[in-house]
Design an enzyme around this catalytic site. Structure first.
Site, short mmCIF file in Angstrom:
data_model
loop_
_atom_site.label_atom_id
_atom_site.label_comp_id
_atom_site.label_asym_id
_atom_site.label_seq_id
_atom_site.Cartn_x
_atom_site.Cartn_y
_atom_site.Cartn_z
N LYS A 129 -6.95 3.90 -2.59
CA LYS A 129 -6.40 2.55 -2.50
C LYS A 129 -7.46 1.45 -2.58
O LYS A 129 -7.25 0.43 -3.24
CB LYS A 129 -5.58 2.41 -1.22
CG LYS A 129 -4.38 3.34 -1.17
CD LYS A 129 -3.65 3.23 0.15
CE LYS A 129 -2.51 4.25 0.24
NZ LYS A 129 -1.76 4.12 1.49
N ASP B 126 2.15 -1.25 1.56
CA ASP B 126 1.99 -0.47 2.78
C ASP B 126 2.27 -1.28 4.05
O ASP B 126 2.93 -0.81 4.98
CB ASP B 126 0.58 0.11 2.88
CG ASP B 126 0.41 1.40 2.09
OD1 ASP B 126 1.41 2.09 1.87
OD2 ASP B 126 -0.73 1.69 1.70
#
Length: 272
Positions: A65, A103
């Site tokens: 990420k 997220d």
């Protein structure tokens, strides 16, 4: 048929293919979704390859990420840039590849669904990777007081400074755990049986909320939380909500959240 996928390492445990495939069927979309093992050093090659092959979109998971921000052709949106991590990539018009982060929103919705009030709470966030950054940033914006603990104390301190909180090494967990209202595990500890515990479960008490973003098994942390009478939240709904947001970014259609949750929970049953 449009191809979508998730890149990560490890990736065999991922239930995103089952979840997103169920959503595509519900929405009558001619699309498929697959998991691909990609190591950090090959991430740019893999993403550019997916772009060249006209994939519909991508998700990124551990440990990719933060690495995604080093891809020159990828333009992070304002939120992903602020967080410093990308978990969703869209391939838009005019040769534009955009990085997003869903997220934090997924984690917040999971807490809210469980009836947890975030504003004014003392949050102990364990971990300092891409998911932790998204959660810390989102909960800080919601008015939480953030403490970060990480194996590498410097990384914890850097993330804590980013959200106006405090950073500590794992050696401080014995002191930090009893003081927290909400404890969030954003590490991979607990993903596999035999991983051990981050801290002694007897430090927990019944007034706490314990949220483990791991979703592929009932972790020892969640078992300890239930034994202490605390509220225990697994990572399923965070997975579902972040995936729903990604689907909406890719397709512009409202995600069938209930269908996606059912697919994940069925996948968990079948994997046992």
């Amino acid at each position: 048929m449009k191809i979508f996928g998730i890149f990560g390492d490890p990736i065999d445990h991922s239930l995103s293919p089952a979840m997103q495939s169920a959503a595509f069927r519900e929405l009558s979309l001619d699309a498929c979704y697959h998991a691909f093992r990609v190591v950090p050093g090959r991430l740019e090659d893999a993403v550019l390859g997916a772009w060249a092959m006209e994939f519909g979109g991508l998700n990124l998971t551990v440990p990719l990420k933060e690495k995604a921000l080093t891809i020159d052709a990828l333009q992070p949106d304002e939120l992903a840039l602020a967080i410093g991590a990308v978990n969703t990539i869209s391939f838009g018009q005019n040769q534009r590849m955009t990085g997003h982060n869903t997220d934090g929103k997924g984690a917040l919705l999971a807490l809210e669904k469980a009836g947890t009030a975030v504003k004014g709470s003392k949050v102990l966030l364990i971990g300092a990777g891409g998911a932790a950054r998204a959660i810390a940033y989102t909960l800080m914006q919601e008015g939480a007081e953030i403490s970060v603990s990480n194996r590498n104390a410097r990384r914890a301190q850097d993330l804590a400074a980013f959200v106006g909180g405090r950073g500590f090494g794992f050696g401080e967990l014995e002191k930090l755990v009893p003081q927290a209202d909400i404890i969030i595990n954003a590490t991979t500890v607990g993903m596999k049986a035999g991983d051990g515990r981050l801290f002694d479960g007897q430090l927990l008490h019944s007034r706490q909320v314990v949220f483990d973003i791991i979703y592929n098994r009932q972790t020892e942390l969640l078992l300890d939380a239930r034994a202490a009478g605390a509220m225990a939240i697994d990572g399923v709904m965070m997975l579902v909500y972040q995936g729903a947001k990604a689907l909406e970014i890719w397709t512009g259609k409202k995600a069938p959240v209930t269908v996606m949750e059912k697919a994940v929970r069925e996948g968990l049953k079948n994997s046992k």
